[in-house]
Design an enzyme around this catalytic site. Structure first.
Site, PDB file in Angstrom:
ATOM      1  N   HIS A  82       0.858  -1.194   0.000  1.00  8.05           N
ATOM      2  CA  HIS A  82       0.000   0.000   0.000  1.00  8.05           C
ATOM      3  C   HIS A  82       0.888   1.235   0.000  1.00  8.05           C
ATOM      4  O   HIS A  82       1.919   1.272   0.653  1.00  8.05           O
ATOM      5  CB  HIS A  82      -0.870  -0.018   1.260  1.00  8.05           C
ATOM      6  N   ASP A 161     -13.604   3.943   7.418  1.00  8.73           N
ATOM      7  CA  ASP A 161     -12.590   4.602   6.581  1.00  8.73           C
ATOM      8  C   ASP A 161     -13.224   5.139   5.304  1.00  8.73           C
ATOM      9  O   ASP A 161     -12.856   6.216   4.833  1.00  8.73           O
ATOM     10  CB  ASP A 161     -11.442   3.644   6.248  1.00  8.73           C
ATOM     11  N   ARG A 168     -12.184  13.548   4.319  1.00  7.41           N
ATOM     12  CA  ARG A 168     -10.819  14.107   4.392  1.00  7.41           C
ATOM     13  C   ARG A 168     -10.411  14.668   3.039  1.00  7.41           C
ATOM     14  O   ARG A 168      -9.737  15.688   2.943  1.00  7.41           O
ATOM     15  CB  ARG A 168      -9.825  13.023   4.830  1.00  7.41           C
ATOM     16  N   SER A 183      -6.225   5.217   8.678  1.00  5.97           N
ATOM     17  CA  SER A 183      -6.908   4.899   7.418  1.00  5.97           C
ATOM     18  C   SER A 183      -6.260   3.686   6.755  1.00  5.97           C
ATOM     19  O   SER A 183      -6.937   2.717   6.384  1.00  5.97           O
ATOM     20  CB  SER A 183      -6.827   6.122   6.495  1.00  5.97           C
ATOM     21  N   LYS A 187      -7.693  -0.621   7.069  1.00  4.95           N
ATOM     22  CA  LYS A 187      -8.053  -1.405   5.870  1.00  4.95           C
ATOM     23  C   LYS A 187      -7.249  -2.706   5.837  1.00  4.95           C
ATOM     24  O   LYS A 187      -7.738  -3.732   5.409  1.00  4.95           O
ATOM     25  CB  LYS A 187      -7.761  -0.598   4.592  1.00  4.95           C
TER      26      LYS A 187
HETATM   27  N1  URA Z   1      -3.959   5.802   1.599  1.00  6.09           N
HETATM   28  C1  URA Z   1      -4.995   5.517   2.424  1.00  6.09           C
HETATM   29  O1  URA Z   1      -5.602   4.467   2.311  1.00  6.09           O
HETATM   30  N2  URA Z   1      -5.328   6.399   3.354  1.00  6.09           N
HETATM   31  C2  URA Z   1      -4.680   7.571   3.530  1.00  6.09           C
HETATM   32  O2  URA Z   1      -5.033   8.311   4.406  1.00  6.09           O
HETATM   33  C3  URA Z   1      -3.613   7.872   2.663  1.00  6.09           C
HETATM   34  C4  URA Z   1      -3.274   6.964   1.698  1.00  6.09           C
END
Ligand code: URA
Length: 438
Positions: A82, A161, A168, A183, A187
């Site tokens: 990620h 989220d 956001r 965040s 996930k």
């Molecule tokens: N990727 C995400 O999933 N969340 C964030 O806040 C920033 C990047």
């Protein structure tokens, strides 16, 4: 509980309890807390950042705001990569099928665009028919069958989220370290991950303009993640200039396809730089999951899988499984904007700056991202950046191409772009893509 008290506590920088953070996450997920109150809390949390302990509690509360994916029975090793978000970051489009083709299982949730940074899910939606709306059952079935499933934020997994992320994006509260950590990691936890490789971006085109901020974010992600039982590896990479040649959804899909289909020698120089990043994280994933025993072996495997066409085959299998009506073997389906406008160098010299932030903002103005929560994206809008810092160029060299829906949008973009790419007489070294290894 009255959410106004929670907003007031944040505004005053007072500590939240676990129960308050659970109330927040569950209320965001269910819609019981209205957007205006969540937005007020987000801004208060931006100005009075959560402590590490609060961040850990919020992360778990967000992960538990929906189901947790149970990957029992899905072939191992499982790896999730990620990014913290950057301009032109299309890495998942190459890396996810590449790793799956190397025998890893990649099950992940990705996001929509956030601020100036594009989102993987928006890019995937540039593929006709592609659906990111996967139920947990479908994610698991697909992962078992083909080793890869990429879902968007749904009401099933970490729905808190989904709600907070969208707010956001449009309230200028993205670049808060605790909000980014909760965040991303909520996930990962909800998605059943074991090993997570994080690409922490550093530079003007990311939420971490300085190396110090990027290091803090990387360290926080590793420590909160470990606390939640994940194996987390975090590298820091350059985001002062866009990643790769393209910025904008369909353009980025096209560039990812180039990496999957063409030999390295045929790629243009910015696309080679993007490929280098995919190779780097690909090799880390193979090593930490035990599929390769050394960096050399991992890199060899990555190269063989790309060159042998297996990553491309896996990519086609993946997008078809998620509804695509086209494949990556042909690119004639890629939508093209009505207007293309080139920027040429006025002088010969060395490229001194390719400002990722301004380029991200221009892409947003062209319609490649959202300014309000429900904005429609123009999938074909964006930019191609043909040069990178350190390149020596002659006068009139093509620096960039704007892809716009109208001449008016293209002209407005050009007025800003001429300041974003600077050519100077003094030579300057190229910027390495890797700033701190994972
Ligand atoms: N990727 C995400 O999933 N969340 C964030 O806040 C920033 C990047």
């Amino acid at each position: 509980m009255d959410f106004r008290t929670i907003i007031a506590k944040r505004r005053e920088g007072m500590a939240h309890s676990k129960e308050e953070l659970e109330f927040l996450a569950n209320g965001a997920a269910s819609g019981d807390i209205p957007d205006y109150q969540l937005s007020a809390w987000l801004m208060a949390a931006y100005l009075k950042p959560l402590t590490d302990a609060e961040t850990g509690m919020l992360t778990v509360a967000m992960a538990d705001s929906g189901e947790r994916l149970d990957l029992t029975g899905v072939p191992k090793p499982w790896v999730d990569k990620h990014s913290t978000g950057g301009v032109g970051d299309k890495t998942t489009l190459v890396l996810a099928p590449l790793l799956a083709a190397c025998g890893l299982t990649v099950v992940k949730m990705s996001g929509r665009g956030l601020g100036i940074t594009g989102g993987t899910i928006d890019k995937l939606h540039a593929i006709p028919g592609f659906s990111s709306d996967l139920t947990p059952k479908k994610m698991i079935a697909q992962a078992k069958k083909i080793g890869i499933a990429v879902a968007g934020q749904t009401n099933h997994l970490a729905p808190a989220d989904k709600a907070l992320y969208a707010l956001r994006d449009v309230t200028e509260t993205v670049s808060s370290l605790p909000l980014i950590v909760s965040s991303i990691l909520s996930k990962k936890i909800a998605g059943g991950a074991e090993t997570v490789i994080l690409d922490v971006k550093c530079g003007s085109g990311s939420f971490n303009p300085t190396r110090e901020q990027a290091e803090k974010l990387a360290d926080a992600l590793v420590s909160v993640g470990k606390h939640a039982g994940l194996r987390v590896f975090a590298g820091i990479t350059d985001m002062d200039q866009p990643l790769g040649r393209t910025v904008g959804n369909a353009l980025e899909v096209a560039e990812a396809i180039e990496v999957l289909t063409k030999p390295e020698a045929e790629l243009r120089s910015n696309t080679k730089r993007f490929r280098e990043l995919c190779r780097y994280y690909g090799a880390i994933a193979l090593r930490v999951s035990g599929v390769a025993s050394s960096s050399g072996e991992a890199l060899e495997r990555i190269e063989d899988t790309l060159k042998g066409g297996r990553a491309l085959e896996k990519a086609n299998e993946w997008i078809k499984a998620q509804g695509a009506t086209v494949d990556f073997g042909d690119t004639t389906w890629i939508p093209r904007a009505a207007v293309q406008l080139d920027l040429h160098a006025q002088i010969a010299g060395c490229v001194g700056k390719v400002d990722a932030r301004t380029i991200g903002e221009i892409a947003l103005d062209l319609g490649a991202g959202r300014k309000t929560k429900d904005d429609e994206i123009d999938l074909s809008a964006g930019l191609e950046i043909h040069v990178k810092v350190g390149d020596l160029i002659s006068q009139d060299h093509k620096l960039a191409t704007i892809h716009a829906a109208t001449q008016e949008l293209a002209d407005a973009a050009m007025a800003r772009l001429i300041h974003a790419i600077q050519v100077q007489t003094a030579p300057i070294p190229p910027r390495p893509i890797l700033i701190r290894p994972a």
